[in-house]
Scaffold this active site. Structure first.
Site, PDB file in Angstrom:
ATOM      1  CE  LYS A 118      -4.550  -1.088   1.695  1.00  0.00           C
ATOM      2  NZ  LYS A 118      -5.599  -0.699   2.626  1.00  0.00           N
ATOM      3  CE  LYS A 201      -6.203  -8.434  -2.416  1.00  0.00           C
ATOM      4  NZ  LYS A 201      -6.021  -7.870  -1.079  1.00  0.00           N
ATOM      5  CE  LYS A 204     -12.367  -2.533  -0.228  1.00  0.00           C
ATOM      6  NZ  LYS A 204     -13.338  -2.827   0.790  1.00  0.00           N
TER       7      LYS A 204
HETATM    8  P1  TYM Z   1     -10.446  -5.751   3.577  1.00  0.00           P
HETATM    9  O1  TYM Z   1     -11.410  -4.669   3.843  1.00  0.00           O
HETATM   10  O2  TYM Z   1      -9.360  -5.502   2.584  1.00  0.00           O
HETATM   11  O3  TYM Z   1     -11.206  -7.071   3.117  1.00  0.00           O
HETATM   12  C1  TYM Z   1     -12.266  -7.587   3.884  1.00  0.00           C
HETATM   13  C2  TYM Z   1     -12.269  -9.107   3.842  1.00  0.00           C
HETATM   14  O4  TYM Z   1     -12.388  -9.569   2.488  1.00  0.00           O
HETATM   15  C3  TYM Z   1     -11.339 -10.479   2.204  1.00  0.00           C
HETATM   16  N1  TYM Z   1     -10.949 -10.323   0.791  1.00  0.00           N
HETATM   17  C4  TYM Z   1     -10.834 -11.337  -0.057  1.00  0.00           C
HETATM   18  N2  TYM Z   1     -11.019 -12.667   0.100  1.00  0.00           N
HETATM   19  C5  TYM Z   1     -10.820 -13.454  -0.986  1.00  0.00           C
HETATM   20  N3  TYM Z   1     -10.442 -12.972  -2.197  1.00  0.00           N
HETATM   21  C6  TYM Z   1     -10.247 -11.640  -2.397  1.00  0.00           C
HETATM   22  N4  TYM Z   1      -9.885 -11.172  -3.591  1.00  0.00           N
HETATM   23  C7  TYM Z   1     -10.438 -10.761  -1.287  1.00  0.00           C
HETATM   24  N5  TYM Z   1     -10.333  -9.415  -1.125  1.00  0.00           N
HETATM   25  C8  TYM Z   1     -10.644  -9.168   0.155  1.00  0.00           C
HETATM   26  C9  TYM Z   1     -10.200 -10.072   3.125  1.00  0.00           C
HETATM   27  O5  TYM Z   1      -9.284 -11.122   3.327  1.00  0.00           O
HETATM   28  C10 TYM Z   1     -10.966  -9.714   4.393  1.00  0.00           C
HETATM   29  O6  TYM Z   1     -11.273 -10.867   5.142  1.00  0.00           O
HETATM   30  N6  TYM Z   1      -7.396  -5.575   7.534  1.00  0.00           N
HETATM   31  C11 TYM Z   1      -8.702  -6.011   7.070  1.00  0.00           C
HETATM   32  C12 TYM Z   1      -9.856  -5.436   7.866  1.00  0.00           C
HETATM   33  C13 TYM Z   1      -9.776  -5.656   9.341  1.00  0.00           C
HETATM   34  C14 TYM Z   1      -9.989  -6.872  10.022  1.00  0.00           C
HETATM   35  C15 TYM Z   1      -9.851  -6.575  11.404  1.00  0.00           C
HETATM   36  C16 TYM Z   1     -10.271  -8.173   9.608  1.00  0.00           C
HETATM   37  C17 TYM Z   1      -9.518  -4.706  10.266  1.00  0.00           C
HETATM   38  N7  TYM Z   1      -9.564  -5.249  11.506  1.00  0.00           N
HETATM   39  C18 TYM Z   1      -9.987  -7.557  12.388  1.00  0.00           C
HETATM   40  C19 TYM Z   1     -10.415  -9.151  10.600  1.00  0.00           C
HETATM   41  C20 TYM Z   1     -10.269  -8.841  11.953  1.00  0.00           C
HETATM   42  C21 TYM Z   1      -8.870  -5.576   5.634  1.00  0.00           C
HETATM   43  O7  TYM Z   1      -8.272  -4.631   5.184  1.00  0.00           O
HETATM   44  O8  TYM Z   1      -9.808  -6.266   4.948  1.00  0.00           O
END
Ligand code: TYM
Length: 339
Positions: A118, A201, A204
Site C-alpha cells: 500500500k 487478487k 476494489k
Molecule cells: P479488507 O477490507 O481488505 O477485506 C475484507 C475481507 O475480504 C477479504 N478479501 C478477499 N477474500 C478473498 N479474495 C479476495 N480477492 C479478497 N479481497 C478481500 C479479506 O481477506 C478480508 O477478510 N485488515 C482487514 C480489515 C480488518 C480486520 C480486522 C479483519 C480490520 N480489523 C480484524 C479481521 C479482523 C482488511 O483490510 O480487509
C-alpha cells in the site's frame, strides 16, 4: 490457559473504503453468515478507523460505511443474531490499539507485506496510521477476546501478528489474559483473483472495473464481466489437478464452487470437458442468481439510512458491554491508576 477457557467468539471486519467485491463476499462475508448460525457469539465491524489510514473523502466515508452495513445485512447478517458495529463508535478499539503500539515491535511491522504494497515506493509519505494498522487490527480482535477470525487469505500475516502481540503481552505482564486467536481461512474462494489477470487478487482498488464483480453490479453487468473474463483456450479438466498452471480457469471454477456451496471436484464432475463458451454462461447465471437479490436488498436498505444508523448505534452499545470491562482489566494489568 488455552483458548477453550474463552467464550467461542468471532470477530471480523471490512474496510468501508468504497465498494464490496465478490472477493469480500466469498472470502469473508459468506463465512460470517455461516458462523453466525453456529455456536459462536459473532461481532462484525465496518473498520472506519482503518479506512482513514489512506485518504477518505468524509462524505464518501459516511456513505460507504452505511452501504457496507447494508451489504452485511443484505447478505444475511442479522443484527438480532450478530453485533454489527462501525469501529469508531466503540472507542475501546483505539484505546487498546495504543497499548498494542507499545507491545508490537518496529521490526514486526516492517515485515508486513500489506504495508509495503500500500505504501509503495513512497513509504516516507505514507501515514503513520498505515504503518501501525496491524496493531489496531489486533486490538479489534483482542478487545473482544475473540477466539476465531474468518478472513480471506491476504489477512493471514496480520493474524499471525495478532497472535504475536497476544503472546508478548501475556508474557511481558505474566498473565494469560488474551487468547491466541485462530484464523479461519477456509473454502474454495479464500483468494478470489482478478477477472482480467489470474495472478492478481480481485480488489476494489484495481483501476479496471472489468477486473472485479462489485456487489452493486446489476445482472447484465455481472454477466458481461464473466463473459469477458480472461481464460485460456482449453476445455475444463475433469479433475482439480488439471487446473494447475491455469490460474484463470482455476479462479472461475473456485468462484463457481464457492457460489454453489460445492467442492471444486463436484464442479469438475459436472463441467469437466466443457468449453468456456458454455461454462461461462452457467457461471454467469449462478452469480446473478446469488448476487442480484443481495444488491437489490442493499439498495432497499440504503433508502433508509437512519435505520442503518440505529442498528449501528445499538450494536455499539452491545459491543461496549464486552469491550469496556476488557479494556479496564487491560489497564489494571498494565498499571494504569483508575477506579
Ligand atoms: P479488507 O477490507 O481488505 O477485506 C475484507 C475481507 O475480504 C477479504 N478479501 C478477499 N477474500 C478473498 N479474495 C479476495 N480477492 C479478497 N479481497 C478481500 C479479506 O481477506 C478480508 O477478510 N485488515 C482487514 C480489515 C480488518 C480486520 C480486522 C479483519 C480490520 N480489523 C480484524 C479481521 C479482523 C482488511 O483490510 O480487509
Amino acid at each position: 490457559m488455552t483458548n477453550s477457557a474463552f467464550t467461542p467468539r468471532v470477530f471480523s471486519g471490512i474496510q468501508p473504503s468504497g465498494g464490496l467485491t465478490l472477493g469480500n463476499y466469498l472470502g469473508a462475508i459468506k463465512r460470517f453468515v455461516s458462523m453466525q448460525e453456529e455456536a459462536y457469539e459473532t461481532i462484525y465491524c465496518m473498520v472506519d478507523l482503518h479506512a482513514i489510514t489512506v485518504w477518505q473523502d468524509p462524505a464518501k466515508l459516511r456513505h460507504n460505511t452505511r452501504e457496507l452495513a447494508a451489504g452485511f445485512i443484505a447478505s444475511g447478517i442479522s443484527p438480532d443474531k450478530s453485533i454489527l458495529i462501525n469501529q469508531s463508535q466503540v472507542p475501546e478499539h483505539a484505546q487498546l490499539a495504543w497499548i498494542f503500539n507499545c507491545v508490537a515491535r518496529m521490526g514486526w511491522m516492517q515485515r508486513m507485506t500489506q504495508f509495503k504494497d500500500k505504501a509503495g515506493k513512497n513509504a516516507q509519505n505514507a501515514s503513520l496510521g498505515l504503518f501501525g494498522y496491524p496493531a489496531l487490527m489486533a486490538a479489534d480482535i483482542l478487545i473482544y477476546h475473540a477466539t476465531h477470525v474468518p478472513v480471506g487469505d491476504d489477512q493471514k500475516q496480520h493474524l499471525e501478528l495478532t497472535r504475536d502481540i497476544a503472546i508478548k503481552f501475556n508474557h511481558d505482564y505474566g498473565v494469560d489474559f488474551f487468547p491466541i486467536t485462530e484464523p479461519v481461512i477456509e473454502g474454495a474462494a479464500t483468494r478470489v483473483m482478478s477477472l482480467r489477470d489470474g495472478s492478481k487478487k480481485m480488489s476494489k482498488s484495481d483501476a479496471s472495473d472489468a477486473s472485479r464483480i462489485n456487489m452493486t453490479d446489476d445482472a447484465d453487468t455481472i454477466a458481461k464481466k464473466i463473459r469477458k473474463a480472461k481464460t485460456d483456450p482449453d476445455a475444463l479438466p475433469s479433475e482439480a489437478k488439471g487446473l494447475d498452471d491455469r490460474p484463470e480457469a482455476r479462479n472461475l471454477v473456485n468462484i463457481y464452487a464457492a457460489l454453489a456451496d460445492i467442492s471444486v471436484d463436484q464442479v469438475l464432475a459436472e463441467h469437466g470437458g466443457a468449453q468456456f463458451g458454455s461454462f461461462k454462461p452457467a457461471l454467469a447465471d449462478l452469480a446473478v442468481a446469488k448476487l442480484a437479490p443481495i444488491s437489490t436488498e442493499m439498495a432497499r436498505l440504503m433508502d433508509d439510512p437512519a435505520e442503518i444508523d440505529r442498528i449501528l448505534a445499538r450494536g455499539a452499545e452491545q459491543a461496549r458491554e464486552i469491550t469496556a470491562p476488557i479494556l479496564k482489566q487491560t489497564y489494571d494489568i498494565v498499571g494504569m491508576v483508575g477506579g
